[in-house]
Design an enzyme around this catalytic site. Structure first.
Site, PDB file in Angstrom:
ATOM      1  N   HIS A 157     -11.091  -4.707  18.480  1.00  0.00           N
ATOM      2  CA  HIS A 157      -9.708  -4.696  19.021  1.00  0.00           C
ATOM      3  C   HIS A 157      -8.714  -5.237  18.003  1.00  0.00           C
ATOM      4  O   HIS A 157      -7.665  -5.749  18.376  1.00  0.00           O
ATOM      5  CB  HIS A 157      -9.589  -5.510  20.313  1.00  0.00           C
ATOM      6  CG  HIS A 157     -10.658  -5.242  21.318  1.00  0.00           C
ATOM      7  ND1 HIS A 157     -10.511  -4.317  22.323  1.00  0.00           N
ATOM      8  CD2 HIS A 157     -11.914  -5.747  21.450  1.00  0.00           C
ATOM      9  CE1 HIS A 157     -11.623  -4.290  23.047  1.00  0.00           C
ATOM     10  NE2 HIS A 157     -12.494  -5.139  22.529  1.00  0.00           N
ATOM     11  N   SER A 278       9.128   1.580  -4.993  1.00  0.00           N
ATOM     12  CA  SER A 278      10.282   1.987  -4.211  1.00  0.00           C
ATOM     13  C   SER A 278      11.445   2.248  -5.154  1.00  0.00           C
ATOM     14  O   SER A 278      11.594   1.571  -6.166  1.00  0.00           O
ATOM     15  CB  SER A 278      10.658   0.875  -3.228  1.00  0.00           C
ATOM     16  OG  SER A 278      12.016   0.986  -2.844  1.00  0.00           O
ATOM     17  N   LYS A 284       8.654  -3.755  -4.475  1.00  0.00           N
ATOM     18  CA  LYS A 284       7.646  -3.066  -3.657  1.00  0.00           C
ATOM     19  C   LYS A 284       6.508  -2.452  -4.454  1.00  0.00           C
ATOM     20  O   LYS A 284       6.680  -1.971  -5.562  1.00  0.00           O
ATOM     21  CB  LYS A 284       8.319  -1.933  -2.844  1.00  0.00           C
ATOM     22  CG  LYS A 284       9.201  -2.396  -1.712  1.00  0.00           C
ATOM     23  CD  LYS A 284       8.457  -3.105  -0.589  1.00  0.00           C
ATOM     24  CE  LYS A 284       7.533  -2.203   0.181  1.00  0.00           C
ATOM     25  NZ  LYS A 284       8.247  -1.292   1.067  1.00  0.00           N
ATOM     26  N   GLU A 291      -1.933   6.111   2.627  1.00  0.00           N
ATOM     27  CA  GLU A 291      -1.105   6.663   3.707  1.00  0.00           C
ATOM     28  C   GLU A 291      -1.213   8.182   3.763  1.00  0.00           C
ATOM     29  O   GLU A 291      -1.260   8.785   4.834  1.00  0.00           O
ATOM     30  CB  GLU A 291       0.354   6.242   3.519  1.00  0.00           C
ATOM     31  CG  GLU A 291       0.559   4.741   3.663  1.00  0.00           C
ATOM     32  CD  GLU A 291       1.938   4.328   3.162  1.00  0.00           C
ATOM     33  OE1 GLU A 291       2.906   4.503   3.888  1.00  0.00           O
ATOM     34  OE2 GLU A 291       2.014   3.838   2.010  1.00  0.00           O
TER      35      GLU A 291
END
Ligand code: ARG
Length: 464
Positions: A157, A278, A284, A291
């Protein structure tokens, strides 16, 4: 430009809009190598049974080989009028050989031809994906070795649950990809019967030898029913399902590693070479590859869905709808192959941040279940032991202590008479891990066995 192969029956030229709507050459040209391979096997069989002469066969084989070389060298002209890859190759052969070329399509239809070409393409694809899966498994086993000493919090979980050894974690994915590879092998075995010779749907009156063709193309046998052949795309659906399963596994893993590479988790360091930045925020460093692996799973599921909906409700035998199978098949294979390749790159480059992980291992009472089992092993019923340890965890929270081991001896003794000083031997994450013993558990000796077994199975020569 030569007229259509069905020209004899037709009084009018095909409407240009119809040609545009029905063509498949823009995407099925990818089958050219398989189409030519199958045509050569077919021609050799025709000569073997005496439907063409050996000299004609030689001319055809040479002509087809030249056409293949032309396509490979990008010197072949593709035109809309010739609709699909089968008509292009055959028409080019007729351009070269005249009447001899006009014999190639003896005892054959585009229906069994396309089924054969797609099967050959998919079969090659399954082999490529299998090899990529093995590469990824090797990268995971290597990561397991590199992080042999690391203890991770295991989650259910997404809540801290029990401690696990890092190799145990990596090998969990090795198991998933092993099942994926088994599925490919299974699919390949079922796929591996020859369609060619079914002709349009009913077979042929001509004395062909299908076994001869099967042997030449590496099929284990010939498909038993010509009507089935003409309509069957099970092999494509099954393969794309297998790919979807791989994509699902990759996607879950990618999600996990996106989380792990956040500041919040700080479990994972990824090298700059596999991250992107970025355009506005200078600090970043983003895990875009992970992804996109997660994101591209959507395409693979989409391909499977397209195929499922495509064949739903098709009457026997061939229907032109089946032409729509190719783009989702190609896309699913391309996508999963690229994702597997990049996944192996990410796994090889990633490092677990052992220090950061260790700093917080005492959070989340990862040893609570071990303490419960300590009581059970002394004869306390499981339900009672669960309750006792639950109370102790709650007591820890009330008192603001992070670890069970920080509670005074008194609290243990009050909670249960069997919780004497011996509890120290199972408390703490390191002790908890050592206490495991069941087959397949995260017990150190069990994990060593798993690791050794996988290293042997994945030796470069074993190919298992
Ligand atoms: N391009 C077609 C396909 O991909 C080849 C088979 C066409 N057969 C036919 N009877 N029109 O399915």
């Amino acid at each position: 430009m030569a007229s259509k192969p069905w020209g004899g029956r037709f009084g009018e030229k095909t409407d240009r809009r119809v040609e545009q709507f029905t063509e498949s050459i823009s995407f099925d040209r990818r089958l050219f190598e398989h189409d030519i391979r199958a045509s050569i096997a077919h021609a050799e069989m025709l000569a073997h049974v005496g439907l063409i002469t050996h000299d004609e066969c030689q001319q055809i084989v040479r002509g087809l080989s030249d056409i293949r070389a032309e396509i490979e060298a990008d010197q072949f002209e593709f035109v809309l009028e010739r609709e699909d890859v089968h008509m292009h190759v055959e028409a080019a052969l007729i351009d070269r050989l005249g009447d001899v070329g006009r014999k190639l399509h003896t005892a054959r239809s585009r229906n069994d031809q396309v089924a054969t070409d797609v099967k050959l393409w998919v079969r090659d694809g399954l082999d490529r994906i299998g090899a990529r899966l093995t590469d990824l498994q090797r990268a995971l086993v290597d990561a397991a070795e590199r992080h042999r000493e690391v203890i991770l919090p295991g989650y259910t979980h997404l809540q801290r649950a029990q401690p696990v050894l890092a190799p145990h974690y990596f090998l969990a994915y090795v198991e998933k990809f092993a099942r994926d590879r088994d599925r490919l092998t299974d699919t390949r075995r079922r796929l591996n019967v020859l369609p060619l010779g079914a002709a349009a749907l009913a077979g042929t009156t001509l004395p062909i030898d299908r076994d001869h063709v099967a042997k030449a193309l590496g099929f284990e046998g010939v498909a038993a029913n010509s009507m089935d052949v003409s309509s069957d795309r099970d092999f494509a659906l099954e393969s794309v399902f297998d790919l979807t399963m791989i994509a699902e596994h990759l996607s879950g893993w990618a999600e996990e590693w996106v989380l792990w590479s956040t500041q919040e988790f700080s479990f994972l360091a990824l090298p700059d070479a596999i991250c992107t930045g970025s355009s506005i925020m200078p600090q970043k460093k983003n895990p875009d590859v992970l992804e996109l692996i997660r994101g591209r799973t959507a395409r693979v599921i989409g391909a499977l869905n397209t195929l499922l909906v495509l064949i739903k409700g098709l009457p026997l035998a061939y229907n032109r709808d089946l032409q729509e199978d190719k783009e989702p098949i190609f896309d699913a294979f391309d996508t999963v192959e690229a994702c597997l390749e990049l996944a192996a790159v990410v796994v090889a480059g990633a490092t677990l941040r052992a220090d950061r992980i260790a700093e917080r291992l005492d959070e989340g009472f990862l040893d609570a279940t071990t303490l419960m089992e300590y009581l059970i092993s002394q004869g306390v019923p499981q339900r009672s032991a669960h309750e006792v340890i639950g109370h102790l965890v709650s007591l820890c929270e009330q008192k603001g202590c992070r670890r069970l081991v920080d509670l005074p001896d008194d609290d243990f003794a009050k909670a249960h008479p069997n919780l004497g000083p011996g509890v120290k031997s199972v408390l703490g994450v390191a002790n908890a891990v050592k206490a495991f013993r069941s087959h397949g558990s995260t017990a150190p000796d069990q994990v060593e066995k798993q690791l050794a077994a996988w290293k042997t199975r994945l030796l470069p020569s074993s190919g298992s």
